[in-house]
Design a protein around this motif. Structure first.
Motif, PDB file in Angstrom:
ATOM      1  N   ILE A 158       0.850  -1.197   0.000  1.00 28.63           N
ATOM      2  CA  ILE A 158       0.000   0.000   0.000  1.00 28.63           C
ATOM      3  C   ILE A 158       0.884   1.245   0.000  1.00 28.63           C
ATOM      4  N   ASN A 165      -7.525   1.207   3.356  1.00 33.47           N
ATOM      5  CA  ASN A 165      -6.600   0.065   3.365  1.00 33.47           C
ATOM      6  C   ASN A 165      -6.781  -0.772   4.627  1.00 33.47           C
ATOM      7  N   GLU A 168      -9.928  -3.047   4.226  1.00 35.29           N
ATOM      8  CA  GLU A 168      -9.710  -4.268   3.443  1.00 35.29           C
ATOM      9  C   GLU A 168      -9.052  -5.359   4.284  1.00 35.29           C
TER      10      GLU A 168
END
Length: 193
Positions: A158, A165, A168
């Protein structure tokens, strides 16, 4: 002079994002591909839950800046303890158990649920870690089974340590933990008695 002002304004705007709280919804994305447990269709189960985690009760993570320093909190918009209970209930139904009063109670206790960011030189990772405890109580309220289930989720490479993020990774974490509950043959056996 115009370029200097533009750079300052842009710098304030970008750093301001790291200072604002991110609110995220963390759902369970169920698998629904389990085999039915023999005799489960005759067993009634109630699912209850409790939030028993003692650290980071107000958040599920924190954003980080480019230097790895924690910035603003990442907070869930949904009740995570309830989300785990609904997920376990969903998977028990997929296993063939009947949801309703008159049988055993499955209690899902949330112990830990958090995402941390591991920062690298060019990219980082969102690393979620969690723990629940599942207890089965008989009709008298006596605990006849109790087991912790630990799991995690990773989103690698990332560029920004943000709520999206983290979200997820946390979704992967819920799926990992609930999958372990759903595939636990010992839990199936205790529920089926």
């Amino acid at each position: 002079m115009k370029n200097a002002i533009l750079i300052i304004v842009l710098g304030v705007f970008v750093s301001g994002c790291a200072l604002t709280v991110d609110e995220i919804h963390v759902p369970y994305e169920g698998k629904a591909n389990l085999n039915v447990v023999d005799g489960a269709e005759k067993i009634f189960v109630t699912v209850a839950h409790a939030d028993k985690h003692t650290v980071f009760k107000d958040r599920v993570g924190a954003k980080k800046n480019g230097y790895g320093m924690e910035m603003a909190s990442i907070v869930p918009t949904n009740d995570i303890a309830r989300t785990f209970a609904v997920a376990v209930k969903f998977e028990l139904e997929n296993l063939g158990f009947k949801i309703g009063e008159g049988g055993k109670t499955v209690r899902v206790d949330l112990i830990r649920f958090y995402n941390g960011f591991k920062m690298g030189f060019f990219a980082g990772d969102a690393v979620a870690d969690g723990l629940i405890n599942v207890a089965i109580l008989d009709s008298t309220g006596t605990i006849i089974f109790s087991r912790p289930y630990k799991g995690g989720g990773v989103v690698d490479n990332i560029q920004l340590a943000t709520g999206e993020n983290a979200r997820e990774a946390l979704i992967k974490e819920i799926s990992d933990i609930v999958g372990k509950v759903a595939h636990d043959k010992q839990l199936h056996k205790i529920l089926s008695r």
